[in-house]
Enzyme design. Structure first.
Site, PDB file in Angstrom:
ATOM      1  N   CYS A   2       0.835  -1.199   0.000  1.00  0.00           N
ATOM      2  CA  CYS A   2       0.000   0.000   0.000  1.00  0.00           C
ATOM      3  C   CYS A   2       0.875   1.257   0.000  1.00  0.00           C
ATOM      4  O   CYS A   2       1.983   1.245   0.528  1.00  0.00           O
ATOM      5  CB  CYS A   2      -0.869   0.032   1.240  1.00  0.00           C
ATOM      6  SG  CYS A   2      -1.979  -1.363   1.340  1.00  0.00           S
ATOM      7  N   ARG A  27       4.366   0.865  -6.926  1.00  0.00           N
ATOM      8  CA  ARG A  27       4.470  -0.143  -5.871  1.00  0.00           C
ATOM      9  C   ARG A  27       3.509  -1.304  -6.096  1.00  0.00           C
ATOM     10  O   ARG A  27       3.662  -2.354  -5.483  1.00  0.00           O
ATOM     11  CB  ARG A  27       4.171   0.500  -4.508  1.00  0.00           C
ATOM     12  CG  ARG A  27       5.181   1.540  -4.103  1.00  0.00           C
ATOM     13  CD  ARG A  27       4.652   2.395  -2.974  1.00  0.00           C
ATOM     14  NE  ARG A  27       4.513   1.648  -1.746  1.00  0.00           N
ATOM     15  CZ  ARG A  27       5.336   1.752  -0.712  1.00  0.00           C
ATOM     16  NH1 ARG A  27       6.366   2.563  -0.783  1.00  0.00           N
ATOM     17  NH2 ARG A  27       5.131   1.068   0.384  1.00  0.00           N
ATOM     18  N   TRP A  74      -3.063  -2.443  -1.782  1.00  0.00           N
ATOM     19  CA  TRP A  74      -2.713  -3.769  -2.273  1.00  0.00           C
ATOM     20  C   TRP A  74      -3.386  -4.722  -1.291  1.00  0.00           C
ATOM     21  O   TRP A  74      -2.975  -4.824  -0.138  1.00  0.00           O
ATOM     22  CB  TRP A  74      -1.196  -3.934  -2.279  1.00  0.00           C
ATOM     23  CG  TRP A  74      -0.709  -5.174  -2.934  1.00  0.00           C
ATOM     24  CD1 TRP A  74      -0.429  -5.339  -4.262  1.00  0.00           C
ATOM     25  CD2 TRP A  74      -0.402  -6.433  -2.312  1.00  0.00           C
ATOM     26  NE1 TRP A  74       0.015  -6.620  -4.491  1.00  0.00           N
ATOM     27  CE2 TRP A  74       0.040  -7.313  -3.319  1.00  0.00           C
ATOM     28  CE3 TRP A  74      -0.472  -6.908  -1.005  1.00  0.00           C
ATOM     29  CZ2 TRP A  74       0.420  -8.630  -3.065  1.00  0.00           C
ATOM     30  CZ3 TRP A  74      -0.098  -8.219  -0.746  1.00  0.00           C
ATOM     31  CH2 TRP A  74       0.339  -9.064  -1.780  1.00  0.00           C
ATOM     32  N   ASN A  98      -0.571   1.764   5.781  1.00  0.00           N
ATOM     33  CA  ASN A  98       0.350   0.893   5.045  1.00  0.00           C
ATOM     34  C   ASN A  98       0.866  -0.131   6.040  1.00  0.00           C
ATOM     35  O   ASN A  98       1.538   0.232   7.007  1.00  0.00           O
ATOM     36  CB  ASN A  98       1.513   1.739   4.487  1.00  0.00           C
ATOM     37  CG  ASN A  98       2.595   0.881   3.862  1.00  0.00           C
ATOM     38  OD1 ASN A  98       2.338  -0.237   3.417  1.00  0.00           O
ATOM     39  ND2 ASN A  98       3.817   1.399   3.822  1.00  0.00           N
ATOM     40  N   GLY A  99       0.516  -1.403   5.815  1.00  0.00           N
ATOM     41  CA  GLY A  99       1.005  -2.435   6.733  1.00  0.00           C
ATOM     42  C   GLY A  99      -0.046  -3.485   7.001  1.00  0.00           C
ATOM     43  O   GLY A  99      -0.997  -3.635   6.231  1.00  0.00           O
ATOM     44  N   GLU A 472      16.922 -16.143 -12.570  1.00  0.00           N
ATOM     45  CA  GLU A 472      16.417 -14.778 -12.671  1.00  0.00           C
ATOM     46  C   GLU A 472      15.591 -14.609 -13.961  1.00  0.00           C
ATOM     47  O   GLU A 472      14.570 -13.921 -13.968  1.00  0.00           O
ATOM     48  CB  GLU A 472      17.586 -13.769 -12.610  1.00  0.00           C
ATOM     49  CG  GLU A 472      17.240 -12.324 -12.836  1.00  0.00           C
ATOM     50  CD  GLU A 472      16.203 -11.739 -11.869  1.00  0.00           C
ATOM     51  OE1 GLU A 472      15.840 -12.388 -10.883  1.00  0.00           O
ATOM     52  OE2 GLU A 472      15.740 -10.626 -12.157  1.00  0.00           O
ATOM     53  N   LYS A 476      11.678 -13.333 -14.156  1.00  0.00           N
ATOM     54  CA  LYS A 476      11.232 -12.182 -14.950  1.00  0.00           C
ATOM     55  C   LYS A 476      10.086 -12.593 -15.861  1.00  0.00           C
ATOM     56  O   LYS A 476       9.102 -11.886 -15.983  1.00  0.00           O
ATOM     57  CB  LYS A 476      12.359 -11.616 -15.827  1.00  0.00           C
ATOM     58  CG  LYS A 476      13.406 -10.788 -15.158  1.00  0.00           C
ATOM     59  CD  LYS A 476      12.968  -9.419 -14.704  1.00  0.00           C
ATOM     60  CE  LYS A 476      12.459  -9.401 -13.302  1.00  0.00           C
ATOM     61  NZ  LYS A 476      13.342  -9.561 -12.191  1.00  0.00           N
ATOM     62  N   GLU A 479       6.769 -13.192 -13.865  1.00  0.00           N
ATOM     63  CA  GLU A 479       6.198 -11.959 -13.302  1.00  0.00           C
ATOM     64  C   GLU A 479       5.540 -11.103 -14.372  1.00  0.00           C
ATOM     65  O   GLU A 479       4.505 -10.516 -14.145  1.00  0.00           O
ATOM     66  CB  GLU A 479       7.303 -11.042 -12.772  1.00  0.00           C
ATOM     67  CG  GLU A 479       8.072 -11.480 -11.607  1.00  0.00           C
ATOM     68  CD  GLU A 479       9.077 -10.410 -11.240  1.00  0.00           C
ATOM     69  OE1 GLU A 479       8.768  -9.641 -10.340  1.00  0.00           O
ATOM     70  OE2 GLU A 479      10.161 -10.342 -11.851  1.00  0.00           O
ATOM     71  N   HIS A 495      16.373 -35.719 -13.060  1.00  0.00           N
ATOM     72  CA  HIS A 495      15.859 -36.212 -11.779  1.00  0.00           C
ATOM     73  C   HIS A 495      14.375 -35.922 -11.613  1.00  0.00           C
ATOM     74  O   HIS A 495      13.849 -35.941 -10.506  1.00  0.00           O
ATOM     75  CB  HIS A 495      16.663 -35.594 -10.630  1.00  0.00           C
ATOM     76  CG  HIS A 495      18.115 -35.944 -10.705  1.00  0.00           C
ATOM     77  ND1 HIS A 495      18.591 -37.196 -10.426  1.00  0.00           N
ATOM     78  CD2 HIS A 495      19.184 -35.213 -11.099  1.00  0.00           C
ATOM     79  CE1 HIS A 495      19.907 -37.223 -10.609  1.00  0.00           C
ATOM     80  NE2 HIS A 495      20.284 -36.026 -11.033  1.00  0.00           N
ATOM     81  N   LYS A 589       5.853  -3.586  -5.378  1.00  0.00           N
ATOM     82  CA  LYS A 589       7.272  -3.262  -5.495  1.00  0.00           C
ATOM     83  C   LYS A 589       8.006  -3.461  -4.183  1.00  0.00           C
ATOM     84  O   LYS A 589       9.125  -3.926  -4.150  1.00  0.00           O
ATOM     85  CB  LYS A 589       7.407  -1.803  -5.949  1.00  0.00           C
ATOM     86  CG  LYS A 589       8.833  -1.361  -6.177  1.00  0.00           C
ATOM     87  CD  LYS A 589       9.408  -2.009  -7.412  1.00  0.00           C
ATOM     88  CE  LYS A 589      10.845  -1.670  -7.661  1.00  0.00           C
ATOM     89  NZ  LYS A 589      11.470  -2.715  -8.513  1.00  0.00           N
TER      90      LYS A 589
END
Ligand code: F6R
Length: 594
Positions: A2, A27, A74, A98-99, A472, A476, A479, A495, A589
């Site tokens: 948030c 964010r 969020w 926020n939290g 990585e 990417k 996402e 395996h 973010k």
């Protein structure tokens, strides 16, 4: 997660709060809202959707007032909806948050028993009603102190009060809160980027502090209600750095500016941090490197490079796992934490555990004056300006560069020869221009994206230093494109994962010049024999594979160069699929909850 913004001053608060929200959009969020102290009391406009939808709504229902608070949400407690969007109002107080309040249910049950009624599913409304209940009994200062005792979790709150229409109250406990000031206004936000257009002067709140701002006055207090003096700091980032500069998306801008950013991260650091980290930094005990997500993937590159250079091992841990299992961490350890935002909850907690164990702590961070930067014993800033796109790109390359330089520093202290260290310094100095050269012609990546964008499944494989790059690359792609992408060290394929291979399954093989390449090529043959489609990223082609040709470079430099086509491929595929590139669904973010 948030984002919160507040304003009290001489101007109309609405455009300022909206600009603040626009700057926090990066964010990641699902709803937006604003509360303004108007002549007719506090008015709230909020909705599920984007800040531009909020602006449209405000055009048809204009609000005017000199004080207000605003929010991008969020969703955590309660799905995205207008009902659950912030701000919330109860009696004279309105709140943004926020939290996360962990014990919201038990606090809510108590409030329900006392006759309070709720209009949303959120933990924030619980905090508001709890605050009001305490305020009725004890006044503002008492309410702030008691609220802290009642609520478990992490929060930064902004309140406005209908009875004092030019007043904002901001409370910090666990989540960031920055207060900006200029000659005729006070601004507050969860993130410094929201303040950049308005002021260069900021106060960074510490945990268990609150502020009250009204009519040109700004006062800070601790949770005992004692007034405290805080020093403002000059904000070093500038507003230009947070602009798109003609690029369609921040992500593309941030990918393309990596050569510049690598130069910025390296500037003055070829002395291997002699000024920033004086003395000897090699611990008697272990070296641990802890991070999340892309920062963790950068740490994996560190593990390989460090081991090659020194013949010694370091431990790389995921912060979310480490915090519950800190292994044999002692006061002899050196703990390095990595974080672009400097606010990632798990990384912050890991750092705090390391500090409690007495370890020497070093943070590599981008966000200036962020919580992690302020907590660690030593810090190294990336110096690459704000990273706006939710998916991290330029922070990754800066992190790898700083970790490689740190490896050289440690290698020097434990006896690796000056000549060898100088050789690596020379190689690293050439990285920004090699990246720039690669980025000057990226048409081949675009063409490959057109071939692959409708595929549903990808493996990313590599060996040695190629493996963390594959990890990585897969992160990417998933996402940004929402396509299923998994990474494996190529040796693991047999395996289990290879059972998924058929003619519809694509594998991206990251094959820089290293001693494992020959065996990686054998693994590729095994996939080809099972009709799997391969995209090979290498300077050496292989029959039967699609091929993205890479320049001939020392394999250890591949985290900088080979990551570029992978970042770009994810970008172009997401673009072809019409996805929200800078704010991918469900992501934030700055991950300030556990
Ligand atoms: C991936 C991404 C995340 C972050 C992770 C850690 O593109 O952005 O995986 O890397 O949330 O964030 P920081 O580095 O801010 O601690």
């Amino acid at each position: 997660m948030c984002g919160i913004v507040g304003y009290t001053g001489k101007k109309n608060a609405v455009p300022i709060l909206l600009e603040g929200l626009r700057r926090l959009e990066y964010r990641g969020y699902d709803s937006a809202g604003i509360a303004v102290s108007t002549k007719k009391g506090t008015k709230i406009v909020k909705l599920k959707g984007k800040v531009r939808n909020l602006e449209d709504k405000l055009l048809s229902n204009p609000l005017i007032g000199h004080c207000g608070i605003a929010h991008t949400r969020w969703a955590t407690h309660g799905k995205p909806s207008a009902k659950n969007a912030h701000p919330f109002k109860y009696k004279n107080f309105s709140i943004v948050h926020n939290g996360i309040i962990e014990n919201w249910q038990s606090v809510k049950d108590e409030l329900l028993k006392s006759g309070y009624k709720f209009t949303s599913d959120t933990d924030t409304e619980v905090a508001l009603l709890c605050f009001y209940d305490l305020y009725k009994k004890t006044g503002i200062t008492g309410a702030v102190t008691m609220l802290h005792r009642k609520l478990k979790g992490k929060y930064s709150f902004l309140f406005i009060d209908e009875k004092k229409p030019d007043e904002i109250i901001g409370i910090k406990s666990g989540n960031p809160l920055v207060v900006g000031e200029n000659a005729d206004a006070v601004f507050a936000a969860s993130d410094i980027t929201a303040l950049l257009p308005f002021t260069k002067r900021a106060y960074f709140m510490e945990d268990n502090q609150f502020f009250i701002a009204n009519g040109g006055s700004l006062k800070f207090y601790n949770f005992n209600g004692k007034k405290i003096e805080k020093k403002s700091k000059k904000i070093k980032w500038n507003v230009e750095e947070a602009k798109k500069d003609g690029y369609k998306h921040y992500l593309l801008k941030e990918i393309m500016e990596q050569p510049d950013n690598l130069n910025r991260a390296m500037a003055g650091r070829l002395n291997l941090f002699a000024d920033e980290l004086p003395g000897n930094i090699v611990p008697k005990g272990r070296i641990l490197c802890i991070a999340c997500g892309t920062s963790y993937n950068a740490a994996l590159c560190f593990k390989y490079f460090f081991n090659m250079l020194t013949g010694k091992s370091i431990t790389v841990e995921n912060a979310s796992e480490f915090r519950y299992q800190p292994f044999d961490l002692t006061d002899d350890s050196l703990v390095i934490v990595l974080s672009q935002s400097g606010e990632t909850s798990d990384t912050k907690e890991a750092l705090s555990i390391a500090k409690k164990a007495g370890a020497n702590t070093l943070a590599i961070v981008n966000s200036w004056e962020s919580s992690i930067a302020r907590m660690a014993d030593n810090k190294i800033y990336m110096n690459i300006g704000p990273e706006i796109s939710v998916a991290s790109t330029k922070a990754y390359s800066a992190e790898v560069m700083l970790l490689y330089l740190l490896s050289l520093r440690i290698a020097g202290e434990i006896g690796v020869s000056k000549e060898e260290i100088q050789m690596w310094k020379d190689k690293l100095s050439s990285v920004p221009s090699s990246c720039a050269h690669y980025l000057s012609n990226i048409d081949a990546v675009k063409t490959i994206a057109e071939k692959y964008y409708k595929k549903k499944n990808f493996f990313f494989i590599g060996r040695g230093i190629g493996y963390p790059i594959a990890v990585e690359g897969a992160l990417k792609l998933k996402e940004l494109s929402y396509i299923h992408a998994e990474s494996y060290s190529a040796g693991e394929m047999k395996h289990g994962p290879i059972s998924l291979i058929d003619n519809d399954f694509s594998t991206i093989a990251v094959a820089p010049d290293n001693k494992q390449r020959a065996v990686l090529f054998s693994n590729i043959e095994e996939i080809k024999s099972r009709m799997g489609q391969i995209l090979l990223i290498s300077d050496k082609p292989l029959d039967g594979c699609d091929y993205l040709k890479m320049p001939k470079i020392n394999g250890w430099l591949s985290p900088f160069i080979y990551i570029l086509p992978l970042q770009l491929l994810s970008y172009y595929i997401a673009n072809l699929l019409g996805n929200d590139i800078d704010q991918p669904r469900n992501l934030a973010k700055s991950v300030t909850v556990e």
